[in-house]
Design a protein around this motif. Structure first.
Motif, mmCIF file in Angstrom:
data_model
loop_
_atom_site.group_PDB
_atom_site.id
_atom_site.type_symbol
_atom_site.label_atom_id
_atom_site.label_comp_id
_atom_site.label_asym_id
_atom_site.label_seq_id
_atom_site.Cartn_x
_atom_site.Cartn_y
_atom_site.Cartn_z
ATOM 1 N N THR A 1 0.822 -1.206 0.000
ATOM 2 C CA THR A 1 0.000 0.000 0.000
ATOM 3 C C THR A 1 0.856 1.257 0.000
ATOM 4 O O THR A 1 2.027 1.243 0.405
ATOM 5 C CB THR A 1 -0.932 0.041 1.223
ATOM 6 N N ARG A 2 0.244 2.341 -0.428
ATOM 7 C CA ARG A 2 0.944 3.621 -0.450
ATOM 8 C C ARG A 2 1.334 4.038 0.966
ATOM 9 O O ARG A 2 2.435 4.533 1.201
ATOM 10 C CB ARG A 2 0.052 4.685 -1.115
ATOM 11 N N ASN A 3 0.421 3.805 1.908
ATOM 12 C CA ASN A 3 0.726 4.171 3.291
ATOM 13 C C ASN A 3 1.908 3.370 3.836
ATOM 14 O O ASN A 3 2.720 3.890 4.609
ATOM 15 C CB ASN A 3 -0.498 3.945 4.185
ATOM 16 N N THR A 4 1.994 2.104 3.439
ATOM 17 C CA THR A 4 3.125 1.281 3.875
ATOM 18 C C THR A 4 4.432 1.851 3.351
ATOM 19 O O THR A 4 5.422 1.933 4.082
ATOM 20 C CB THR A 4 2.964 -0.165 3.393
ATOM 21 N N TRP B 1 9.841 6.780 4.249
ATOM 22 C CA TRP B 1 10.021 8.166 4.688
ATOM 23 C C TRP B 1 9.851 8.366 6.194
ATOM 24 O O TRP B 1 10.701 8.973 6.833
ATOM 25 C CB TRP B 1 9.047 9.080 3.926
ATOM 26 N N GLU B 2 8.739 7.889 6.737
ATOM 27 C CA GLU B 2 8.445 8.157 8.149
ATOM 28 C C GLU B 2 9.528 7.627 9.082
ATOM 29 O O GLU B 2 9.878 8.262 10.077
ATOM 30 C CB GLU B 2 7.086 7.555 8.527
ATOM 31 N N LYS B 3 10.073 6.436 8.796
ATOM 32 C CA LYS B 3 11.119 5.870 9.648
ATOM 33 C C LYS B 3 12.371 6.727 9.659
ATOM 34 O O LYS B 3 13.173 6.653 10.596
ATOM 35 C CB LYS B 3 11.455 4.445 9.197
ATOM 36 N N GLU B 4 12.543 7.509 8.612
ATOM 37 C CA GLU B 4 13.702 8.405 8.539
ATOM 38 C C GLU B 4 13.364 9.800 9.044
ATOM 39 O O GLU B 4 14.213 10.691 9.036
ATOM 40 C CB GLU B 4 14.212 8.484 7.088
ATOM 41 N N SER C 1 6.750 13.306 3.157
ATOM 42 C CA SER C 1 6.624 13.039 1.734
ATOM 43 C C SER C 1 5.205 13.342 1.286
ATOM 44 O O SER C 1 4.375 13.815 2.073
ATOM 45 C CB SER C 1 6.986 11.585 1.436
ATOM 46 N N PHE D 1 4.987 4.967 2.491
ATOM 47 C CA PHE D 1 5.258 6.216 3.208
ATOM 48 C C PHE D 1 5.890 5.922 4.564
ATOM 49 O O PHE D 1 6.860 6.576 4.971
ATOM 50 C CB PHE D 1 3.958 7.013 3.401
ATOM 51 N N ASP D 2 5.334 4.940 5.276
ATOM 52 C CA ASP D 2 5.838 4.609 6.616
ATOM 53 C C ASP D 2 7.246 4.036 6.571
ATOM 54 O O ASP D 2 8.120 4.418 7.357
ATOM 55 C CB ASP D 2 4.899 3.607 7.302
ATOM 56 N N GLU D 3 7.483 3.076 5.660
ATOM 57 C CA GLU D 3 8.753 2.358 5.609
ATOM 58 C C GLU D 3 9.886 3.174 4.994
ATOM 59 O O GLU D 3 11.040 3.061 5.414
ATOM 60 C CB GLU D 3 8.588 1.045 4.830
#
Length: 239
Positions: A51-54, A60-63, A67, A56-58
Motif C-alpha cells: 500500500t501507499r501508506n506502507t 520516509w516516516e522511519k527516517e 513526503s 510512506f511509513d517504511e
C-alpha cells in the motif's frame, strides 16, 4: 543481496545498482537512495500488494522525512523508466488505483548466488600470528609495568645497581628477584659500566617456586635524563 530479475537483470539491493547479466559491475545503473528503498521493498514482497501508506511509513516516516503522493508517483515513474530500459515494455510495477503497487507476478525474481574465490590460507595464518604476537607483547607491557611503581634497589651486580619494579616488597621476593637478575645477566652476557642500571620484574608466582613471567632490563642512563634500555622477556621462567 543480489537478485536475478527475469533472467536478464542483476539487482544489487545493497549498493542499489541494476545491470544486465552480461554487463560489468562498472556499467551498472545506480538508483537513488529512495528509489532503491522503494524497489527493494516491492521486490521483497514480489507479487503482493504494497500500500501507499506502507511505503510512506517504511521509506520516509522511519527516517523522519515528510513526503507526498506526488513524490511517490515520481519515484515510481522513475523506476518504471529505468526498468523498461532493461526489460522492455513489460508491465513491471503494477498500480492498484487508490491502494498501492506490486511487482508483477509475470516477472521472475530469484536470488543470485555467486561463486566465492578460494583464498590461500597462509595469509590468514601469518596475520593471525602477527596479531597474537602484538596481543602478547601488549598484555605483557600492560600487565607487568605498573604506572605508579617506583624502582626499588635490591642489590648490585658487578658494581651496577639492580632495581625491582614489580611492586612486591619482601625479603623472599627480593632474594628470588635478585637471583633471576643475576642469572639473566650471565645468560645474556650483559656488561656493567658507570652509567648502567639493571631492572627486574617478576610475577609473584616466581616467589612460590612456580613458572613465572620475567622482564630483565639493562639501561644506560645519562645525567640529562636520557635513557637507552634493552628489555629481555621470559614468558615461563622456572627456578
Amino acid at each position: 543481496m543480489l537478485y536475478l530479475i527475469d533472467d536478464i537483470v542483476i539487482y544489487d539491493a545493497l549498493n542499489g545498482t541494476l545491470r544486465r547479466a552480461d554487463e560489468k559491475v562498472a556499467e551498472a545503473t545506480h538508483l537513488t537512495t529512495i528509489a532503491n528503498k522503494i524497489f527493494s521493498f516491492l521486490l521483497q514482497h514480489h507479487g503482493a500488494l504494497v500500500t501507499r501508506n506502507t511505503l510512506f511509513d517504511e521509506i520516509w516516516e522511519k527516517e523522519g522525512v515528510a513526503s507526498s503522493s506526488n513524490t511517490l508517483n515520481q519515484y515510481i515513474s522513475l523506476l518504471r523508466k529505468i526498468l523498461s530500459g532493461y526489460l522492455g515494455d513489460k508491465e513491471i510495477i503494477v498500480t492498484v488505483p487508490r491502494a498501492g503497487y506490486y511487482l508483477s507476478k509475470e516477472i521472475s525474481v530469484s536470488q543470485k548466488i555467486t561463486a566465492r574465490r578460494r583464498v590461500p590460507h597462509w595469509p590468514r595464518y601469518v596475520a593471525g600470528i602477527m596479531v597474537f604476537a602484538v596481543l602478547v607483547a601488549g598484555t605483557f607491557l600492560y600487565t607487568y609495568q605498573p604506572d605508579k611503581i617506583i624502582p626499588r634497589k635490591i642489590g648490585e651486580l658487578k658494581g651496577c645497581p639492580v632495581y625491582d619494579i614489580s611492586g612486591v616488597k619482601s625479603d623472599v621476593a627480593d632474594a628470588s628477584s635478585f637471583a633471576v637478575a643475576e642469572k639473566a645477566l650471565e645468560m645474556n652476557n650483559q656488561i656493567c659500566t658507570k652509567t648502567t642500571a639493571f631492572y627486574i620484574y617478576a610475577q609473584e608466582a616466581l616467589h612460590l617456586h612456580k613458572p613465572a613471567r620475567v622482564m630483565f632490563t639493562r639501561c644506560i642512563e645519562w645525567d640529562d635524563n636520557r635513557d637507552t634500555c634493552q628489555n629481555i622477556y621470559y614468558y615461563t621462567w622456572n627456578r
